[in-house]
Motif scaffolding. Structure first.
Motif, PDB file in Angstrom:
ATOM      1  N   THR A 127      46.431  48.223 -44.656  1.00 37.81           N
ATOM      2  CA  THR A 127      46.704  49.044 -43.476  1.00 37.81           C
ATOM      3  C   THR A 127      45.917  50.343 -43.527  1.00 37.81           C
ATOM      4  OG1 THR A 127      48.911  48.120 -43.193  1.00 37.81           O
ATOM      5  CG2 THR A 127      48.512  50.285 -42.227  1.00 37.81           C
ATOM      6  N   VAL A 128      45.903  50.991 -44.686  1.00 36.66           N
ATOM      7  CA  VAL A 128      45.150  52.241 -44.836  1.00 36.66           C
ATOM      8  C   VAL A 128      43.654  51.976 -44.686  1.00 36.66           C
ATOM      9  CG1 VAL A 128      44.573  54.128 -46.395  1.00 36.66           C
ATOM     10  CG2 VAL A 128      46.926  53.282 -46.288  1.00 36.66           C
ATOM     11  N   ALA A 129      43.171  50.901 -45.319  1.00 31.36           N
ATOM     12  CA  ALA A 129      41.739  50.575 -45.233  1.00 31.36           C
ATOM     13  C   ALA A 129      41.320  50.325 -43.799  1.00 31.36           C
ATOM     14  CB  ALA A 129      41.434  49.354 -46.109  1.00 31.36           C
ATOM     15  N   GLN A 130      42.185  49.638 -43.043  1.00 28.93           N
ATOM     16  CA  GLN A 130      41.883  49.372 -41.639  1.00 28.93           C
ATOM     17  C   GLN A 130      41.828  50.662 -40.833  1.00 28.93           C
ATOM     18  OE1 GLN A 130      44.633  46.711 -39.764  1.00 28.93           O
ATOM     19  NE2 GLN A 130      43.537  46.643 -37.834  1.00 28.93           N
ATOM     20  N   ARG A 131      42.754  51.582 -41.114  1.00 23.73           N
ATOM     21  CA  ARG A 131      42.762  52.852 -40.393  1.00 23.73           C
ATOM     22  C   ARG A 131      41.521  53.675 -40.717  1.00 23.73           C
ATOM     23  NH1 ARG A 131      43.977  54.203 -35.872  1.00 23.73           N
ATOM     24  NH2 ARG A 131      45.632  52.678 -36.201  1.00 23.73           N
ATOM     25  N   PRO A 182      39.069  42.487 -35.260  1.00 23.82           N
ATOM     26  CA  PRO A 182      38.748  41.864 -36.557  1.00 23.82           C
ATOM     27  C   PRO A 182      39.978  41.739 -37.441  1.00 23.82           C
ATOM     28  CG  PRO A 182      37.986  44.148 -36.493  1.00 23.82           C
ATOM     29  CD  PRO A 182      38.424  43.802 -35.100  1.00 23.82           C
ATOM     30  N   GLY A 183      40.145  40.552 -38.023  1.00 22.57           N
ATOM     31  CA  GLY A 183      41.243  40.343 -38.958  1.00 22.57           C
ATOM     32  C   GLY A 183      42.606  40.224 -38.317  1.00 22.57           C
ATOM     33  N   GLN A 184      42.680  40.152 -36.966  1.00 18.62           N
ATOM     34  CA  GLN A 184      43.962  40.149 -36.290  1.00 18.62           C
ATOM     35  C   GLN A 184      44.542  38.727 -36.257  1.00 18.62           C
ATOM     36  OE1 GLN A 184      45.851  39.383 -33.436  1.00 18.62           O
ATOM     37  NE2 GLN A 184      47.306  40.757 -34.422  1.00 18.62           N
ATOM     38  N   VAL A 185      45.837  38.604 -36.573  1.00 21.67           N
ATOM     39  CA  VAL A 185      46.473  37.306 -36.778  1.00 21.67           C
ATOM     40  C   VAL A 185      46.359  36.393 -35.560  1.00 21.67           C
ATOM     41  CG1 VAL A 185      48.717  36.177 -37.090  1.00 21.67           C
ATOM     42  CG2 VAL A 185      48.060  38.059 -38.576  1.00 21.67           C
ATOM     43  N   VAL A 186      46.693  36.891 -34.376  1.00 19.58           N
ATOM     44  CA  VAL A 186      46.711  36.033 -33.196  1.00 19.58           C
ATOM     45  C   VAL A 186      45.310  35.543 -32.859  1.00 19.58           C
ATOM     46  CG1 VAL A 186      47.238  35.939 -30.736  1.00 19.58           C
ATOM     47  CG2 VAL A 186      48.792  37.115 -32.298  1.00 19.58           C
TER      48      VAL A 186
END
Length: 523
Positions: A61-65, A330-334
């Motif tokens: 989560t931090v890396a994505q932010r 990117p990387g989003q589940v849906v």
């Protein structure tokens, strides 16, 4: 000051050379935390406490932010100008930070009356809740400035919305916990109950919740409408919960009314488009997606929904829309799950697994991801691996597990599961997906007449995915039979009619063929 950036902590603004740099609230908070800690690095736990106001968030989560912040600032992680990665320690500002006190309050704030600022802030917060439509929410937009101390409930709701905006498995659970606490503090708080309704349906539809969450979300939405009958957000929330229960026509009415109440609520229109998509009306689905984008936006998953519709009619632009969806999420589940389904439709099980491997951290254990892993493994003949994936997915993959057991001759457990289920009670509300899943179970049990009947019902309700039926590890033999070919021919005629309608609509044909942005990487 950080290099050529001027960061105003009071106005919550960032400028480079006098030009504003737009940042969402969470990204601004992350940047401010880095500046306040400079020159020392911040760890994941530091970010959790300073930015999310939580004891723990995942490293992913931090890396994505940080990745989103770097992108907004135009910072190259390989040659960082503003933010550097400190191996084993976290992240830090790259250069020394200079502090300058402003002589006067920023003009954008001091010329506005405080009452108007407060109203603008509350509208901005309410807008965030409306963005979580049937397949998610709108893309992240910069938040309004904070203009004073917020109540503890408002802080909880704000943080929960930030968690929900990440569209991640565990973060959704954490958002639900925050929202339940907010409602416990203020049971009549409209924003908290609205966000909770959306969050419950999001949990149920994307991360393995059940009917109980959907019913609670509906009850909350109806209570909100009773309190504020003209709330577009409340009607959107009602549509979302009804749609999730398979009550698509009721959901469609709620979505359309939400848009009527607020023509800027493009996410409600895109959610209505999704209902038309699953009902097999691809022409209307694409028309609404185009209208939503003309209205100034769409749901977070508009691009993948458009790709789904185009793939069903075999339109070559489907690939470009899929690429656009992946680039924007990117990387989003849906999005990844739909890309994996696209590969499974084409019999490309290994490619589907490669897509699912792009999920991050705890999202790898999201039920929808585990279910698709199981189907891919089954297509590759790895039955034990498929069983483990279905079992790990829990109730989300109960249909798949029952079909697997039926297909391997374990009929007593499957028959017991069918007898214990509520199929007879829920039959009128079973979705097209549920009817196809029922056909898979019946085919595994050798009950071909009942399997064909379930497939016929699915087509009646709008099922148009021929490739999924043909590639199903449970239905291949049935679909190759004369009766199965008749089902395929019926669906093909429907798709040909839809394609003709779509291509005959000039504005729609132009919209579909919009050039995709230049993208790197592969799907």
């Amino acid at each position: 000051m950080l290099d050529d950036l001027s960061v105003d902590s009071q106005a919550r603004s960032v400028r480079r050379g006098g030009e504003p740099v737009e940042l969402p609230d969470l990204s601004f908070d992350a940047l401010l935390a880095l500046l306040e800690a400079a020159p020392h690095p911040l760890s994941v736990d530091d970010f959790a406490r300073r930015v999310w106001r939580l004891e723990h968030v995942s490293a992913e989560t931090v890396a994505q932010r940080i990745a989103l912040l770097r992108k907004a600032l135009g910072d190259d992680p390989k040659r960082p100008r503003y933010i550097r990665t400190v191996r084993g320690a976290g992240y830090a500002a790259t250069a020394s930070v200079a502090r300058a006190e402003a002589d006067t309050p920023p003009p954008s704030l001091w010329k506005v009356q405080p009452s108007r600022l407060a109203a603008a802030a509350s509208l901005a917060i309410a807008a965030v809740a409306v963005t979580l439509g049937a397949l998610g929410g709108e893309r992240e937009t910069p938040g309004a400035a904070h203009t004073g101390p917020q109540s503890e409930t408002a802080i909880l709701v704000h943080r929960a919305k930030q968690q929900l905006a990440l569209h991640q498995f565990r973060e959704t659970d954490r958002a639900l916990a925050l929202l339940r606490e907010a409602v416990a503090r203020e049971p009549e708080n409209f924003d908290a109950r609205l966000a909770l309704s959306f969050a419950l349906t999001t949990k149920a539809t994307k991360f393995g919740g059940g009917l109980e969450e959907k019913k609670e979300a509906e009850a909350l939405a109806r209570a909100l409408i009773a309190a504020e009958p003209k709330s577009s957000g409340a009607w959107s929330s009602l549509g979302y919960s009804l749609d999730a229960q398979g009550r698509s026509n009721e959901g469609l009415t709620a979505y359309r009314y939400a848009y009527r109440l607020d023509p800027t609520n493009a996410s409600a229109l895109s959610s209505a488009a999704y209902v038309h998509l699953i009902q097999g009306d691809l022409h209307q689905a694409l028309m609404l997606e185009r209208q939503a984008q003309e209205a100034g936006g769409a749901s977070r998953y508009a691009e993948i929904q458009i790709a789904q519709a185009l793939e069903l009619i075999g339109h070559p632009a489907a690939e470009a829309w899929r690429a656009r969806a992946l680039s924007m999420n990117p990387g989003q589940v849906v999005v990844l799950s739909e890309l994996a389904r696209s590969h499974l439709r084409r019999g490309e099980a290994e490619a589907a697994l490669e897509v699912l491997d792009q999920t991050r951290g705890e999202d790898r254990s999201a039920p929808i991801i585990l279910q698709l892993r199981g189907r891919a493994a089954l297509m590759l003949g790895r039955h034990d691996e498929a069983r483990r994936s279905f079992e790990a997915a829990g109730a989300w993959a109960a249909w798949d597990l029952a079909a697997l057991e039926a297909g391997t001759g374990e009929n007593p457990p499957t028959e017991a599961w069918l007898a214990a289920s509520t199929l007879s009670l829920e039959e009128k509300r079973m979705s097209t997906w549920s009817r196809v899943a029922l056909a898979e179970i019946m085919a595994g049990l050798g009950r071909e007449v009942e399997a064909l009947d379930a497939l016929s019902q699915a087509v009646d309700l709008g099922w148009r995915d021929i490739a999924w039926l043909k590639q199903s590890p449970y239905l291949r033999e049935l679909m190759a039979s004369e009766e199965g070919r008749r089902v395929v021919d019926r669906v093909r005629l429907e798709l040909e009619a839809q394609e003709e309608l779509i291509m005959a609509t000039r504005s729609l044909a132009e919209f579909i063929d919009l050039p995709a942005p230049s993208l790197g990487g592969t799907l």
